[in-house]
Write a protein that holds these residues in place. Structure first.
Motif, PDB file in Angstrom:
ATOM      1  N   GLY A  13      36.511  52.749  39.759  1.00 22.09           N
ATOM      2  CA  GLY A  13      37.116  51.455  40.604  1.00 22.09           C
ATOM      3  C   GLY A  13      37.675  51.796  42.137  1.00 22.09           C
ATOM      4  N   ALA A  14      37.638  53.101  42.554  1.00 21.56           N
ATOM      5  CA  ALA A  14      38.170  53.259  43.689  1.00 21.56           C
ATOM      6  C   ALA A  14      37.469  53.029  44.811  1.00 21.56           C
ATOM      7  N   SER A  15      36.156  52.882  44.764  1.00 16.85           N
ATOM      8  CA  SER A  15      35.245  52.762  45.843  1.00 16.85           C
ATOM      9  C   SER A  15      33.958  52.038  45.540  1.00 16.85           C
ATOM     10  N   GLY A  16      33.165  51.720  46.544  1.00 15.84           N
ATOM     11  CA  GLY A  16      31.712  51.210  46.293  1.00 15.84           C
ATOM     12  C   GLY A  16      31.634  50.179  45.407  1.00 15.84           C
ATOM     13  N   ILE A  17      30.794  50.108  44.495  1.00 12.88           N
ATOM     14  CA  ILE A  17      30.491  48.971  43.526  1.00 12.88           C
ATOM     15  C   ILE A  17      31.546  48.928  42.620  1.00 12.88           C
ATOM     16  N   GLY A  18      32.400  49.829  42.472  1.00 14.29           N
ATOM     17  CA  GLY A  18      33.421  49.931  41.232  1.00 14.29           C
ATOM     18  C   GLY A  18      34.656  48.967  41.903  1.00 14.29           C
ATOM     19  N   ALA A  19      34.954  49.412  43.039  1.00 13.16           N
ATOM     20  CA  ALA A  19      35.888  48.708  43.645  1.00 13.16           C
ATOM     21  C   ALA A  19      35.569  47.283  44.012  1.00 13.16           C
ATOM     22  N   VAL A  26      39.148  40.404  39.205  1.00 11.16           N
ATOM     23  CA  VAL A  26      40.688  39.851  39.355  1.00 11.16           C
ATOM     24  C   VAL A  26      40.614  38.420  40.031  1.00 11.16           C
ATOM     25  N   ARG A  27      39.577  38.334  41.165  1.00 11.70           N
ATOM     26  CA  ARG A  27      39.299  37.022  41.560  1.00 11.70           C
ATOM     27  C   ARG A  27      38.875  35.829  40.545  1.00 11.70           C
ATOM     28  N   GLU A  28      38.439  36.301  39.405  1.00  5.28           N
ATOM     29  CA  GLU A  28      37.735  35.502  38.617  1.00  5.28           C
ATOM     30  C   GLU A  28      38.634  35.350  37.049  1.00  5.28           C
ATOM     31  N   GLY A  29      39.977  35.694  37.298  1.00  2.00           N
ATOM     32  CA  GLY A  29      41.017  35.651  36.383  1.00  2.00           C
ATOM     33  C   GLY A  29      41.002  36.720  35.099  1.00  2.00           C
ATOM     34  N   ALA A  30      40.389  37.784  35.441  1.00  2.46           N
ATOM     35  CA  ALA A  30      40.540  38.797  34.358  1.00  2.46           C
ATOM     36  C   ALA A  30      41.761  39.694  34.342  1.00  2.46           C
ATOM     37  N   ILE A  31      42.124  40.374  33.332  1.00  2.00           N
ATOM     38  CA  ILE A  31      42.864  41.602  33.366  1.00  2.00           C
ATOM     39  C   ILE A  31      42.005  42.878  33.371  1.00  2.00           C
ATOM     40  N   VAL A  32      42.252  43.700  34.334  1.00  2.00           N
ATOM     41  CA  VAL A  32      41.581  44.694  34.673  1.00  2.00           C
ATOM     42  C   VAL A  32      42.096  45.990  34.796  1.00  2.00           C
ATOM     43  N   SER A  33      41.584  46.912  34.123  1.00  2.00           N
ATOM     44  CA  SER A  33      42.050  48.440  34.110  1.00  2.00           C
ATOM     45  C   SER A  33      40.862  49.272  34.927  1.00  2.00           C
ATOM     46  N   ILE A  37      39.276  58.931  39.604  1.00  2.00           N
ATOM     47  CA  ILE A  37      40.313  60.292  40.171  1.00  2.00           C
ATOM     48  C   ILE A  37      40.767  60.186  41.269  1.00  2.00           C
ATOM     49  N   ALA A  38      40.303  59.395  42.071  1.00  2.00           N
ATOM     50  CA  ALA A  38      40.794  59.252  43.574  1.00  2.00           C
ATOM     51  C   ALA A  38      42.122  58.202  43.497  1.00  2.00           C
ATOM     52  N   ASP A  39      43.003  58.864  43.264  1.00  3.69           N
ATOM     53  CA  ASP A  39      44.482  57.919  42.891  1.00  3.69           C
ATOM     54  C   ASP A  39      44.812  57.261  44.024  1.00  3.69           C
ATOM     55  N   ASP A  40      44.891  57.599  45.291  1.00  3.13           N
ATOM     56  CA  ASP A  40      45.271  56.743  46.407  1.00  3.13           C
ATOM     57  C   ASP A  40      44.550  55.705  46.564  1.00  3.13           C
ATOM     58  N   LEU A  41      43.191  55.827  46.534  1.00  5.09           N
ATOM     59  CA  LEU A  41      42.245  54.965  47.093  1.00  5.09           C
ATOM     60  C   LEU A  41      42.041  53.789  45.822  1.00  5.09           C
ATOM     61  N   GLY A  42      42.205  54.433  44.374  1.00  5.13           N
ATOM     62  CA  GLY A  42      42.258  53.496  43.429  1.00  5.13           C
ATOM     63  C   GLY A  42      43.460  52.503  43.393  1.00  5.13           C
ATOM     64  N   GLN A  43      44.559  52.852  43.541  1.00  3.11           N
ATOM     65  CA  GLN A  43      45.681  52.165  43.594  1.00  3.11           C
ATOM     66  C   GLN A  43      45.689  51.238  44.942  1.00  3.11           C
ATOM     67  N   LYS A  44      44.813  51.558  45.878  1.00  2.00           N
ATOM     68  CA  LYS A  44      44.854  50.666  47.127  1.00  2.00           C
ATOM     69  C   LYS A  44      43.827  49.513  46.673  1.00  2.00           C
ATOM     70  N   VAL A  45      43.016  49.711  46.106  1.00  2.00           N
ATOM     71  CA  VAL A  45      41.889  48.627  45.623  1.00  2.00           C
ATOM     72  C   VAL A  45      42.755  47.815  44.601  1.00  2.00           C
TER      73      VAL A  45
END
Length: 261
Positions: A13-19, A26-33, A37-45
């Protein structure tokens, strides 16, 4: 909102298609986890998704090649979301070199993430979903190169071929036993991994590759855009609208390799 209240785990979820998938969900109202392993990028996303969407995302560190860590993080995420409805397993890696030069270490690295990681994450999702005694959806990621091959990317192509076979098998088993549907996406998108591939080509090779793309891809003659072309498909596959689609290869590739599937 097509995914309002859906509880979803997204790997890579930190980059590319995952991000792009995290933000779309989230735009569509989901609760997402969102896992990576790229923590800074993941948190930014996650922060960006939460600032614009109606759902909510939370970031978790997770190495998908580590079975114990996968099962632990999935359990934690599902507990905090109140369950699990969808797994979008996007995470993957490449190892680019001529086929004759791959070493046992290369095999262990690529297999560990791309094959073992798919199996571990899918098993962890299945464990949670079947305990809920309800429906679930798993979206795995293969690649067009699993069908067409990839010069200097044989390990990646081979691993993605394994993901196709795995997905079609569990789609049969788990739909019958647990009402869990499993599908596989074959995308050709402009991602950091794609850019890395281009960057590793010599200038003349890159020019030839891009020229060939214009002939191979009927739609626009190039790789797709994650937000425009991929995200809507990911929303559909996670939604109830795709509830009777199971065991399929969903090619999001502008028509590339349309005769090879």
């Amino acid at each position: 909102m097509q995914l309002k209240g859906k509880r979803i785990i997204v790997t890579g979820g930190a980059s590319g298609i995952g991000a792009g998938t995290v933000k779309a969900y989230v735009r569509e109202g989901a609760i997402v986890s969102a896992l990576d392993i790229a923590d800074d990028l993941g948190q930014k996303v996650v922060d960006e998704a939460n600032s614009t969407g109606t759902g909510k995302a939370t970031y978790y560190h997770c190495n998908i090649a580590d079975a114990e860590e996968v099962f632990s993080v999935f359990e934690q995420a599902a507990n905090e979301m109140g369950g699990l409805d969808v797994l979008a397993h996007v995470a993957g890696i490449e190892s680019l070199k001529p086929a004759e030069e791959y070493t046992p270490a290369d095999l262990n690295f690529v297999w560990g993430v791309n094959i073992n990681g798919a199996i571990y994450t899918n098993q962890a999702a299945c464990k949670i979903m079947k305990e809920q005694e309800g429906e679930g959806a798993i979206i795995n990621f293969s690649s067009d190169v699993a069908l067409a091959g990839q010069p200097n990317g044989a390990l990646y192509a081979t691993a993605k071929g394994a993901v196709l076979s795995w997905t079609r098998t569990i789609a049969y088993e788990w739909a019958m036993k647990y009402n869990i549907r499993c599908n596989c996406v074959n995308p050709t998108m402009k991602t950091p991994m794609y850019q890395e591939y281009l960057d590793n080509l010599e200038e003349e090779e890159r020019a030839k590759f891009l020229a060939a793309e214009k002939m191979k891809v009927p739609m626009r003659g190039e790789m797709g855009d994650v937000d425009r072309d991929m995200a809507p498909v990911m929303v559909f596959l996670a939604s109830d609208a795709s509830g009777y689609i199971n065991g399929q290869i969903i090619a999001v590739n502008g028509g590339r390799n349309m005769l090879r599937g």
